[in-house]
Design an enzyme around this catalytic site. Structure first.
Site, PDB file in Angstrom:
ATOM      1  CB  CYS B  87      -1.096  -0.102   1.221  1.00  0.00           C
ATOM      2  SG  CYS B  87      -2.486   1.142   1.167  1.00  0.00           S
ATOM      3  CG  HIS B 195      -3.412  -3.818   3.526  1.00  0.00           C
ATOM      4  ND1 HIS B 195      -2.224  -3.115   4.212  1.00  0.00           N
ATOM      5  CD2 HIS B 195      -3.957  -2.523   2.890  1.00  0.00           C
ATOM      6  CE1 HIS B 195      -2.176  -1.832   3.840  1.00  0.00           C
ATOM      7  NE2 HIS B 195      -3.319  -1.727   3.223  1.00  0.00           N
TER       8      HIS B 195
END
Lengths: 80, 221
Positions: B87, B195
């Site tokens: 991310c 994630h």
């Protein structure tokens, strides 16, 4: 001396914020708006009186940090 | 396995990464503050976590990418250590040019936050081998600037060389060619928007992320 650095997305890179701004203007009745691009302006105070030196240092700042040249272009203006 | 998680002001997944790495590999990573200029010796894995480093000021990942520790991360990457940026960490790796391309504002302008199906586009990497041929995983996504951009030649090269590691199934952000994660040519630096660290416990809703960290451990031997 003051440097005014303008950074915006290169032509051809999608600018969804600019698109949203253009759309909002059209909705407000500004029918003549055909497109908008959104960028940012960074004003830098410099302790440097030599214009050429200042320009070359600010260019280095742009390349090293202020712009990501994969997606952005920059323009430098010097004042004072 | 010896690992480290880099912590910046504004990182908010550093502890998720620590827990996921510890769970997957059996050893807790060292937590390294961004002002350090050295990493521990003998690392097998460096994780750049998600979050909003430096408040996303200037550009996402731009200021973190120039912090003192990143010199050591670059050196480690050049020496062949595995590096995973998740991310905001992916944005940091693009900003440091450890990975090609850049992450733009999501095409729909929305912050996307949801569970996301992903295709493992290359299962034969240091990061995906432990999926043992599995082609699909589900990781959460949570980002505002995950719209991967690179010029057409770069995208062709990434696809041709197997450097596209994860693809979205149902593109959430306008990302070029549905790219969710890419690695460098050498295959030791991976960046991805979804994630794996938040898919590491049954209470997260799934544990698909663990095999990513396990892959790195198994490749480290």
């Amino acid at each position: 001396m003051k440097a005014i650095v303008r950074v915006d997305l290169k032509q051809g890179v999608l600018d969804p914020q600019g698109k949203a701004v253009a759309h909002a203007l059209q909705v407000l009745g500004f029918e003549e708006v055909s497109a908008a691009r959104q960028g940012k302006v960074i004003e830098i105070d410099l302790e440097e009186s030599d214009k050429a030196k200042a320009e070359s240092r600010v260019k280095e700042m742009c390349e090293k940090l202020l712009a990501n040249t994969v997606i952005e272009r920059y323009a430098i203006e010097l004042e004072g | 396995m010896k690992s480290a998680v880099i912590v910046f002001p504004g990182s908010n997944c550093d502890r998720d990464c620590r827990d996921a790495v510890e769970k997957a590999t059996g050893t807790a990573p060292a937590m390294i503050w961004h002002r350090e200029s050295d990493l521990p010796d003998g690392l097998d894995l460096i994780v750049i976590p998600g979050g909003f480093s430096f408040g996303d000021y200037l550009r996402c990942g731009a200021i973190a990418g120039r912090s003192p520790i990143m010199g050591a991360v670059k050196d480690a990457a050049e020496a062949g250590v595995a590096v995973v940026g998740i991310c905001n960490g992916f944005q940091v790796l693009c900003e440091t040019e450890l990975l090609p391309g850049a992450l733009l504002r999501n095409a729909g302008l929305d912050f996307v936050c949801r569970r996301q199906d992903l295709e493992i586009a290359n299962g034969n990497t240091r990061f995906t081998a432990a999926y043992q041929g599995g082609r699909q995983v589900n990781f959460p996504v949570a980002h505002h600037d995950g719209n991967y951009f690179a010029d057409a030649d770069t995208l062709d090269r990434l696809e041709g060389e197997g450097q596209v590691v994860f693809r979205y199934q149902g593109n959430p952000n306008g990302s070029a060619r549905d790219i969710a994660g890419v690695m460098n040519a050498r295959g030791n630096v991976l960046g991805l928007m979804p994630h794996p660290d938040r898919a590491a416990d049954a209470r997260h809703g799934g544990t698909d992320g663990l095999a990513l960290f396990r892959s790195v451990m198994e490749s480290a031997g």
